[in-house]
Design a protein around this motif. Structure first.
Motif, PDB file in Angstrom:
ATOM      1  N   CYS A 102       0.809  -1.522  -0.092  1.00 13.19           N
ATOM      2  CA  CYS A 102      -0.079   0.168  -0.140  1.00 13.19           C
ATOM      3  C   CYS A 102       0.709   0.893  -0.307  1.00 13.19           C
ATOM      4  O   CYS A 102       1.274   1.458   1.109  1.00 13.19           O
ATOM      5  CB  CYS A 102      -0.563  -0.315   0.981  1.00 13.19           C
ATOM      6  SG  CYS A 102      -2.005   1.318   1.362  1.00 13.19           S
ATOM      7  N   VAL A 103       1.272   1.520  -1.488  1.00 11.01           N
ATOM      8  CA  VAL A 103       2.120   2.353  -1.193  1.00 11.01           C
ATOM      9  C   VAL A 103       1.353   4.037  -2.175  1.00 11.01           C
ATOM     10  O   VAL A 103       0.906   3.652  -3.088  1.00 11.01           O
ATOM     11  CB  VAL A 103       3.212   1.996  -1.736  1.00 11.01           C
ATOM     12  CG1 VAL A 103       4.466   0.922  -1.120  1.00 11.01           C
ATOM     13  CG2 VAL A 103       3.262   1.784  -3.665  1.00 11.01           C
ATOM     14  N   ILE A 104       2.244   4.904  -2.307  1.00 15.88           N
ATOM     15  CA  ILE A 104       2.159   6.025  -3.040  1.00 15.88           C
ATOM     16  C   ILE A 104       3.539   6.858  -3.100  1.00 15.88           C
ATOM     17  O   ILE A 104       4.254   7.045  -2.095  1.00 15.88           O
ATOM     18  CB  ILE A 104       1.282   7.333  -2.151  1.00 15.88           C
ATOM     19  CG1 ILE A 104       0.078   8.200  -2.933  1.00 15.88           C
ATOM     20  CG2 ILE A 104       1.596   7.502  -0.688  1.00 15.88           C
ATOM     21  CD1 ILE A 104      -1.080   7.947  -3.219  1.00 15.88           C
ATOM     22  N   VAL A 105       3.862   7.401  -3.522  1.00 16.79           N
ATOM     23  CA  VAL A 105       4.618   9.169  -4.312  1.00 16.79           C
ATOM     24  C   VAL A 105       4.411  10.248  -4.328  1.00 16.79           C
ATOM     25  O   VAL A 105       2.688  10.565  -4.642  1.00 16.79           O
ATOM     26  CB  VAL A 105       4.902   9.061  -5.023  1.00 16.79           C
ATOM     27  CG1 VAL A 105       6.797   9.679  -5.847  1.00 16.79           C
ATOM     28  CG2 VAL A 105       6.088   7.154  -5.498  1.00 16.79           C
ATOM     29  N   LEU A 106       4.557  10.759  -3.429  1.00 16.40           N
ATOM     30  CA  LEU A 106       3.842  12.149  -3.236  1.00 16.40           C
ATOM     31  C   LEU A 106       4.602  12.922  -3.550  1.00 16.40           C
ATOM     32  O   LEU A 106       6.496  13.588  -2.952  1.00 16.40           O
ATOM     33  CB  LEU A 106       3.822  12.529  -1.272  1.00 16.40           C
ATOM     34  CG  LEU A 106       2.397  11.670  -0.840  1.00 16.40           C
ATOM     35  CD1 LEU A 106       2.601  11.460   0.527  1.00 16.40           C
ATOM     36  CD2 LEU A 106       1.157  11.996  -1.156  1.00 16.40           C
ATOM     37  N   PHE A 107       4.050  14.441  -4.204  1.00 15.09           N
ATOM     38  CA  PHE A 107       5.461  15.119  -4.619  1.00 15.09           C
ATOM     39  C   PHE A 107       4.638  16.516  -3.925  1.00 15.09           C
ATOM     40  O   PHE A 107       3.877  17.148  -3.853  1.00 15.09           O
ATOM     41  CB  PHE A 107       5.086  15.566  -6.253  1.00 15.09           C
ATOM     42  CG  PHE A 107       4.639  14.317  -6.639  1.00 15.09           C
ATOM     43  CD1 PHE A 107       5.945  14.201  -7.614  1.00 15.09           C
ATOM     44  CD2 PHE A 107       4.077  13.123  -7.300  1.00 15.09           C
ATOM     45  CE1 PHE A 107       6.721  13.545  -8.521  1.00 15.09           C
ATOM     46  CE2 PHE A 107       4.338  11.995  -7.954  1.00 15.09           C
ATOM     47  CZ  PHE A 107       5.625  12.126  -9.077  1.00 15.09           C
ATOM     48  N   PHE A 108       6.291  17.426  -3.729  1.00  7.77           N
ATOM     49  CA  PHE A 108       6.082  18.982  -3.541  1.00  7.77           C
ATOM     50  C   PHE A 108       6.750  19.826  -4.294  1.00  7.77           C
ATOM     51  O   PHE A 108       8.083  19.076  -4.665  1.00  7.77           O
ATOM     52  CB  PHE A 108       7.008  18.744  -1.808  1.00  7.77           C
ATOM     53  CG  PHE A 108       6.005  18.036  -1.183  1.00  7.77           C
ATOM     54  CD1 PHE A 108       5.838  18.829   0.028  1.00  7.77           C
ATOM     55  CD2 PHE A 108       6.118  16.745  -1.144  1.00  7.77           C
ATOM     56  CE1 PHE A 108       4.464  17.653   1.146  1.00  7.77           C
ATOM     57  CE2 PHE A 108       5.456  15.976   0.384  1.00  7.77           C
ATOM     58  CZ  PHE A 108       5.295  17.041   1.087  1.00  7.77           C
ATOM     59  N   ASP A 117       1.209  10.077  -6.790  1.00 12.78           N
ATOM     60  CA  ASP A 117       0.866   9.573  -8.635  1.00 12.78           C
ATOM     61  C   ASP A 117      -0.089   8.303  -9.121  1.00 12.78           C
ATOM     62  O   ASP A 117      -0.935   8.647  -9.760  1.00 12.78           O
ATOM     63  CB  ASP A 117       2.291   8.726  -8.274  1.00 12.78           C
ATOM     64  CG  ASP A 117       2.447   7.713  -7.233  1.00 12.78           C
ATOM     65  OD1 ASP A 117       1.658   7.538  -6.032  1.00 12.78           O
ATOM     66  OD2 ASP A 117       3.264   6.240  -7.882  1.00 12.78           O
ATOM     67  N   ALA A 118      -0.897   7.648  -8.567  1.00  7.24           N
ATOM     68  CA  ALA A 118      -2.076   6.908  -8.560  1.00  7.24           C
ATOM     69  C   ALA A 118      -2.501   6.588  -7.091  1.00  7.24           C
ATOM     70  O   ALA A 118      -1.396   6.508  -6.191  1.00  7.24           O
ATOM     71  CB  ALA A 118      -1.697   5.644  -9.480  1.00  7.24           C
ATOM     72  N   HIS A 119      -3.406   6.379  -6.876  1.00  7.71           N
ATOM     73  CA  HIS A 119      -3.939   5.450  -6.124  1.00  7.71           C
ATOM     74  C   HIS A 119      -3.976   3.649  -5.459  1.00  7.71           C
ATOM     75  O   HIS A 119      -4.966   4.135  -6.882  1.00  7.71           O
ATOM     76  CB  HIS A 119      -4.841   6.374  -4.666  1.00  7.71           C
ATOM     77  CG  HIS A 119      -6.128   6.304  -5.819  1.00  7.71           C
ATOM     78  ND1 HIS A 119      -7.695   4.901  -6.246  1.00  7.71           N
ATOM     79  CD2 HIS A 119      -7.210   7.359  -6.238  1.00  7.71           C
ATOM     80  CE1 HIS A 119      -8.285   5.676  -6.133  1.00  7.71           C
ATOM     81  NE2 HIS A 119      -8.267   6.401  -6.986  1.00  7.71           N
ATOM     82  N   GLY A 120      -4.156   3.322  -4.959  1.00  9.70           N
ATOM     83  CA  GLY A 120      -4.212   1.785  -5.018  1.00  9.70           C
ATOM     84  C   GLY A 120      -3.607   1.308  -5.804  1.00  9.70           C
ATOM     85  O   GLY A 120      -3.430   0.533  -5.790  1.00  9.70           O
TER      86      GLY A 120
END
Length: 183
Positions: A102-108, A117-120
């Motif tokens: 359950c990962v995500i890439v968050l941008f700042f 990036d994308a959920h799920g």
């Protein structure tokens, strides 16, 4: 009696407000995802930073934002402070997740949170980032693949800050672990 009821209603209201503003699990298989408008890339998703895109990166503020969104960054603050900017990607996982899927890439951009990036997404990695381009890699799972073993190879996408938003090349599908990229 009346004061106890008022206290319970106030507590319920606060709980609902906190829950609604942090994460949502609607349509993500029980996985949290950042809430907000339907668009993934919402430049106003973060609070404007008075110091602008060229200011030193406030890793502590970014970590607080990530936590409010229901995620935990995979790197320590010292590592995050050294990320080149103004475009930064922080790989994170769902807070409390134990299987790593359950990962995500968050941008700042500068000190502003600008999207994800994308959920799920079940698996991804940040291959590189130089302050202007972030390269992400996703294993591609074919139907019937177990969660451990993607048989479809990996796919890379490059994220850049263009016209006030994060853009991908090639275009990022809704779930890059399973969907084919757009031509």
């Amino acid at each position: 009696m009346r004061s106890r009821l008022a206290a319970r209603l106030a507590a319920l209201g606060a709980c609902l407000l906190l829950t609604a503003s942090c994460t949502s699990v609607s349509g993500t298989g029980g996985r949290p995802r950042p809430t907000g408008p339907g668009s993934l890339w919402n430049p106003s998703a973060g609070q404007p930073s008075p110091s602008g895109a060229n200011a030193p990166f406030d890793a502590d503020a970014a970590l607080r934002r990530i936590k409010r969104l229901g995620f935990t960054a995979d790197d320590e603050p010292g590592v995050l402070r050294k990320l080149p900017g103004p475009l930064r990607a922080i790989h994170s996982h769902c807070t409390g997740s134990v299987d790593g899927h359950c990962v995500i890439v968050l941008f700042f951009h500068g000190n502003d949170y600008v999207g994800y990036d994308a959920h799920g997404t079940g698996n991804s990695s940040v291959v590189s980032q130089d302050g202007t381009t972030v390269t992400l890699s996703y294993p591609h799972f074919k139907p019937g693949d177990p969660m451990c073993c993607a048989s479809g190879g990996t796919r890379e996408y490059r994220a850049r800050w263009t016209d006030g938003k994060v853009t991908f090349s090639p275009p990022l599908p809704g779930n890059p672990n399973y969907e084919e990229p757009s031509p």
